[in-house]
Scaffold this motif. Structure first.
Motif, PDB file in Angstrom:
ATOM      1  N   ALA A  15       0.841  -1.206   0.000  1.00  0.00           N
ATOM      2  CA  ALA A  15       0.000   0.000   0.000  1.00  0.00           C
ATOM      3  C   ALA A  15       0.871   1.251   0.000  1.00  0.00           C
ATOM      4  CB  ALA A  15      -0.915  -0.017   1.217  1.00  0.00           C
ATOM      5  N   PHE A  16       1.989   1.212   0.774  1.00  0.00           N
ATOM      6  CA  PHE A  16       2.894   2.366   0.820  1.00  0.00           C
ATOM      7  C   PHE A  16       3.534   2.622  -0.545  1.00  0.00           C
ATOM      8  CE2 PHE A  16       3.826   1.689   5.642  1.00  0.00           C
ATOM      9  CZ  PHE A  16       2.546   2.132   5.935  1.00  0.00           C
ATOM     10  N   VAL A  17       3.853   1.537  -1.273  1.00  0.00           N
ATOM     11  CA  VAL A  17       4.441   1.672  -2.620  1.00  0.00           C
ATOM     12  C   VAL A  17       3.454   2.385  -3.536  1.00  0.00           C
ATOM     13  CG1 VAL A  17       5.216   0.400  -4.667  1.00  0.00           C
ATOM     14  CG2 VAL A  17       5.971  -0.322  -2.391  1.00  0.00           C
ATOM     15  N   VAL A  18       2.167   1.978  -3.456  1.00  0.00           N
ATOM     16  CA  VAL A  18       1.130   2.620  -4.275  1.00  0.00           C
ATOM     17  C   VAL A  18       1.013   4.099  -3.905  1.00  0.00           C
ATOM     18  CG1 VAL A  18      -1.336   2.647  -4.827  1.00  0.00           C
ATOM     19  CG2 VAL A  18      -0.147   0.473  -4.598  1.00  0.00           C
ATOM     20  N   TYR A  19       1.038   4.375  -2.587  1.00  0.00           N
ATOM     21  CA  TYR A  19       0.940   5.765  -2.114  1.00  0.00           C
ATOM     22  C   TYR A  19       2.083   6.611  -2.683  1.00  0.00           C
ATOM     23  CZ  TYR A  19       0.801   9.776   1.028  1.00  0.00           C
ATOM     24  OH  TYR A  19       0.744  11.050   1.525  1.00  0.00           O
ATOM     25  N   ASP A  20       3.323   6.058  -2.613  1.00  0.00           N
ATOM     26  CA  ASP A  20       4.491   6.792  -3.132  1.00  0.00           C
ATOM     27  C   ASP A  20       4.362   7.040  -4.634  1.00  0.00           C
ATOM     28  OD1 ASP A  20       5.592   6.825  -0.604  1.00  0.00           O
ATOM     29  OD2 ASP A  20       6.831   5.033  -0.917  1.00  0.00           O
ATOM     30  N   TYR A  21       3.855   6.053  -5.344  1.00  0.00           N
ATOM     31  CA  TYR A  21       3.680   6.181  -6.803  1.00  0.00           C
ATOM     32  C   TYR A  21       2.693   7.321  -7.111  1.00  0.00           C
ATOM     33  CZ  TYR A  21       2.526   5.045 -11.642  1.00  0.00           C
ATOM     34  OH  TYR A  21       2.326   5.122 -12.995  1.00  0.00           O
ATOM     35  N   MET A  22       1.582   7.334  -6.374  1.00  0.00           N
ATOM     36  CA  MET A  22       0.567   8.379  -6.566  1.00  0.00           C
ATOM     37  C   MET A  22       1.148   9.767  -6.299  1.00  0.00           C
ATOM     38  SD  MET A  22      -2.585   6.441  -4.647  1.00  0.00           S
ATOM     39  CE  MET A  22      -3.839   7.683  -4.873  1.00  0.00           C
ATOM     40  N   GLU A  23       1.931   9.830  -5.225  1.00  0.00           N
ATOM     41  CA  GLU A  23       2.518  11.115  -4.844  1.00  0.00           C
ATOM     42  C   GLU A  23       3.517  11.600  -5.897  1.00  0.00           C
ATOM     43  OE1 GLU A  23       5.458  11.553  -1.495  1.00  0.00           O
ATOM     44  OE2 GLU A  23       3.711  12.443  -0.511  1.00  0.00           O
ATOM     45  N   GLU A  24       4.372  10.670  -6.380  1.00  0.00           N
ATOM     46  CA  GLU A  24       5.396  11.022  -7.383  1.00  0.00           C
ATOM     47  C   GLU A  24       4.781  11.454  -8.713  1.00  0.00           C
ATOM     48  OE1 GLU A  24       7.786   7.542  -7.574  1.00  0.00           O
ATOM     49  OE2 GLU A  24       8.527   7.764  -5.511  1.00  0.00           O
ATOM     50  N   ASN A  25       3.617  10.893  -9.034  1.00  0.00           N
ATOM     51  CA  ASN A  25       2.981  11.191 -10.321  1.00  0.00           C
ATOM     52  C   ASN A  25       1.893  12.247 -10.230  1.00  0.00           C
ATOM     53  OD1 ASN A  25       4.003   9.124 -12.557  1.00  0.00           O
ATOM     54  ND2 ASN A  25       3.968   8.066 -10.574  1.00  0.00           N
ATOM     55  N   GLY A  26       1.835  12.918  -9.095  1.00  0.00           N
ATOM     56  CA  GLY A  26       0.910  14.049  -8.973  1.00  0.00           C
ATOM     57  C   GLY A  26      -0.555  13.675  -8.948  1.00  0.00           C
ATOM     58  N   LEU A  27      -0.864  12.431  -8.574  1.00  0.00           N
ATOM     59  CA  LEU A  27      -2.273  12.006  -8.523  1.00  0.00           C
ATOM     60  C   LEU A  27      -2.915  12.471  -7.214  1.00  0.00           C
ATOM     61  CD1 LEU A  27      -1.844   8.341  -9.808  1.00  0.00           C
ATOM     62  CD2 LEU A  27      -2.590  10.315 -11.133  1.00  0.00           C
ATOM     63  N   VAL A  28      -4.215  12.693  -7.269  1.00  0.00           N
ATOM     64  CA  VAL A  28      -4.944  13.145  -6.083  1.00  0.00           C
ATOM     65  C   VAL A  28      -5.043  12.004  -5.077  1.00  0.00           C
ATOM     66  CG1 VAL A  28      -7.160  13.991  -5.202  1.00  0.00           C
ATOM     67  CG2 VAL A  28      -6.292  14.819  -7.403  1.00  0.00           C
ATOM     68  N   ILE A  29      -4.672  12.288  -3.837  1.00  0.00           N
ATOM     69  CA  ILE A  29      -4.724  11.273  -2.783  1.00  0.00           C
ATOM     70  C   ILE A  29      -5.868  11.650  -1.838  1.00  0.00           C
ATOM     71  CG2 ILE A  29      -3.452  10.122  -0.930  1.00  0.00           C
ATOM     72  CD1 ILE A  29      -0.867  11.114  -2.356  1.00  0.00           C
ATOM     73  N   GLU A  30      -6.887  10.822  -1.804  1.00  0.00           N
ATOM     74  CA  GLU A  30      -8.061  11.124  -0.981  1.00  0.00           C
ATOM     75  C   GLU A  30      -7.770  10.873   0.504  1.00  0.00           C
ATOM     76  OE1 GLU A  30     -11.076   8.588  -2.489  1.00  0.00           O
ATOM     77  OE2 GLU A  30     -11.554   9.889  -4.184  1.00  0.00           O
ATOM     78  N   GLU A  31      -8.221  11.802   1.334  1.00  0.00           N
ATOM     79  CA  GLU A  31      -8.007  11.670   2.774  1.00  0.00           C
ATOM     80  C   GLU A  31      -8.739  10.455   3.339  1.00  0.00           C
ATOM     81  OE1 GLU A  31      -8.277  12.191   7.084  1.00  0.00           O
ATOM     82  OE2 GLU A  31      -9.962  12.038   5.682  1.00  0.00           O
ATOM     83  N   ARG A  32      -9.941  10.173   2.820  1.00  0.00           N
ATOM     84  CA  ARG A  32     -10.714   9.044   3.350  1.00  0.00           C
ATOM     85  C   ARG A  32     -10.028   7.703   3.066  1.00  0.00           C
ATOM     86  NH1 ARG A  32     -16.059   8.867  -0.596  1.00  0.00           N
ATOM     87  NH2 ARG A  32     -14.950   8.756  -2.572  1.00  0.00           N
ATOM     88  N   SER A  33      -9.300   7.629   1.935  1.00  0.00           N
ATOM     89  CA  SER A  33      -8.544   6.397   1.638  1.00  0.00           C
ATOM     90  C   SER A  33      -7.380   6.247   2.606  1.00  0.00           C
ATOM     91  CB  SER A  33      -8.027   6.429   0.196  1.00  0.00           C
ATOM     92  OG  SER A  33      -9.102   6.416  -0.717  1.00  0.00           O
TER      93      SER A  33
END
Length: 475
Positions: A15-33
């Motif tokens: 899950a942390f790997v997915v989070y880092d990928y989202m962050e690096e690629n500028g994707l919106v990270i939902e607080e509820r997730s």
């Protein structure tokens, strides 16, 4: 979705790997997730991973941190007793203007400080809430009523309860039960029943715990007929009578010497599918011991062990009391030495019982040795320890040793009881030290203790020895 799937399946590193990928690629990270993974980490007890991930959320600057996420992290840290770490995190979040704590956050703090019995911490949180105008909710009031009750501040608890009613913040069954419990503990049954009536008048249904504390209160007051009525009322309302209620009633019967009633109730309890536990056996054994039915008491405790029920320290204390009353100090000492192997820590009562046994038999060296061992274990000798030792020295005729112990006790801030003064006055009178004995008599009266015949016989006897008949009669 992928992030949540990993979280739900406890695949946190993925899950942390997915989070880092989202962050690096500028994707919106939902607080509820993010809250979903925080919740999953909490359930799994992964405190380090949880705080690490929350730090990621904060440092990224891309996730809107909401108060429920902060409160969850603080709650986890408080449960792990890392209160200072939790405080530092909250100060940081508030100082940087990221998120402000709400009443739920403060309640989490309050609960942690109450668990630690930290008066200063509780006061600090209450002051902060007042300063920041955070209104108390029902949970805050429930926590505070429990706190005031456990601290002996019953007036504060009642004041808070009345304040709740004035604010139209309806107390729930837990608040009422807490107040009923503390009133029962201090013996104020009239107020306890008034609260119980108020609870029912408000349409709140009492639960098994509410009835349990009431039944416990009337049993302690020896009102077993009232306890019987309450148990029947509990059953009529469809509330199952649990083993705690059965044990409470059994203990009440035992304390009143109604051992046959206690044994009858044990049979009823077992017929309803409840197995007699350590508290059942210990209460009955103690009741038998009070009636001097020592062999039956010992047999009851032996049967308990044979049934696979692990004894507690109170169970062993009953055996110590029996062995000492029988004069079987060798058996008492043997059992005392075996407690460590049984994984049971002897308490003050254990030590005091055996010390008293030694003193009555004139074995003062063993008694003083046991007091020394008691101190080494971190237990503080109390008035009963000193009274036994003073009485033992008096029996041996060692007046100066008895006085030395008496003065040592007072220097440590331990107030003597009626038995202490009776023993010391008796030995001083025999040694023709009537001035000292009369001084202690005056002190005894001043402290509110009622002297018995032994004190008066000792004092009158000392006067007849120390002077002419007329002077003695006048004094």
């Amino acid at each position: 979705m992928l992030f949540r799937v990993y979280s739900d399946n406890r695949m946190f590193e993925e899950a942390f790997v997915v989070y880092d990928y989202m962050e690096e690629n500028g994707l919106v990270i939902e607080e509820r997730s993010c809250f979903v993974i925080l919740l999953a980490l909490k359930k799994c007890g992964e405190v380090d991973l949880l705080t690490r991930f929350f730090r990621k959320m904060v440092d990224s600057g891309r996730v809107v941190i909401k108060v429920q996420s902060l409160t969850l992290v603080i709650d986890v840290l408080c449960q792990k007793r890392e209160v200072e770490r939790a405080k530092a995190l909250m100060d940081e979040m508030e100082g940087k203007g990221i998120v402000e704590p709400n009443v739920v956050t403060y309640n989490t703090w309050l609960k942690a400080y109450i668990a630690r019995k930290d008066q200063n911490g509780v006061n600090a949180i209450l002051n902060l809430m007042e300063e920041r105008q955070v209104a108390h909710n029902l949970i805050t009031c429930d926590l505070l009523i429990q706190w005031y009750g456990s601290s002996g501040s019953f007036e504060e608890a009642e004041k808070l309860f009345n304040n709740m009613c004035e604010r139209e913040l309806e107390p729930d069954v837990f608040v009422f039960t807490t107040l009923i419990n503390w009133n029962c503990r201090k013996g104020n049954l009239e107020r306890a029943f008034a609260l119980f009536d108020e609870l029912t008048e408000k349409g709140i249904f009492p639960n098994a715990h509410t009835y349990g504390v009431l039944i416990s209160g009337v049993c302690k007051a020896g009102q077993m007929d009232v306890a019987e009525i309450l148990v029947k009322e509990t059953q009529n309302k469809g509330i199952d009578v649990n083993i705690i209620i059965f044990n409470t009633k059994i203990d009440g019967y035992c304390k009143r010497g109604m051992i046959d009633e206690a044994l009858r109730l044990k049979v009823v309890m077992e017929s309803k599918g409840f197995e007699a536990d350590v508290f059942t056996h210990t209460s009955i054994a103690k009741g038998l011991c009070k009636l001097n039915r020592y062999e039956e008491s010992k047999k009851f405790l032996i049967e308990m062990v044979e049934k696979g029920v692990t004894p507690i320290v109170v169970s062993f204390n009953i055996l110590f009391e029996i062995y000492c009353k029988e004069g079987n100090l060798a058996e008492a000492d043997r059992l005392f030495r075996e407690l460590d192997d049984k994984g049971v820590l002897p308490n003050n009562f254990s030590h005091n019982t055996v010390i008293d046994g030694y003193c009555k038999k004139g074995k003062m060296d063993q008694a003083h040795r046991l007091r020394f061992e008691m101190i080494q274990k971190g237990l503080l000798p109390d008035v009963y320890t000193y009274t036994s030792l003073i009485h033992g020295e008096c029996i041996a005729g060692r007046v100066d040793e008895a006085l030395k112990l008496f003065k040592e006790m007072l220097l440590k801030g331990i107030k003597g009881n009626a038995m202490t003064y009776t023993a010391i006055i008796s030995v001083l009178s025999k040694g023709e030290r009537d001035e000292e004995s009369f001084k202690l008599y005056d002190e005894m009266i001043k402290l509110g203790f009622t002297p018995d015949d032994r004190v008066y016989y000792s004092l009158v006897g000392s006067l007849h020895k120390s002077g002419p008949h007329d002077a003695a009669e006048q004094k």
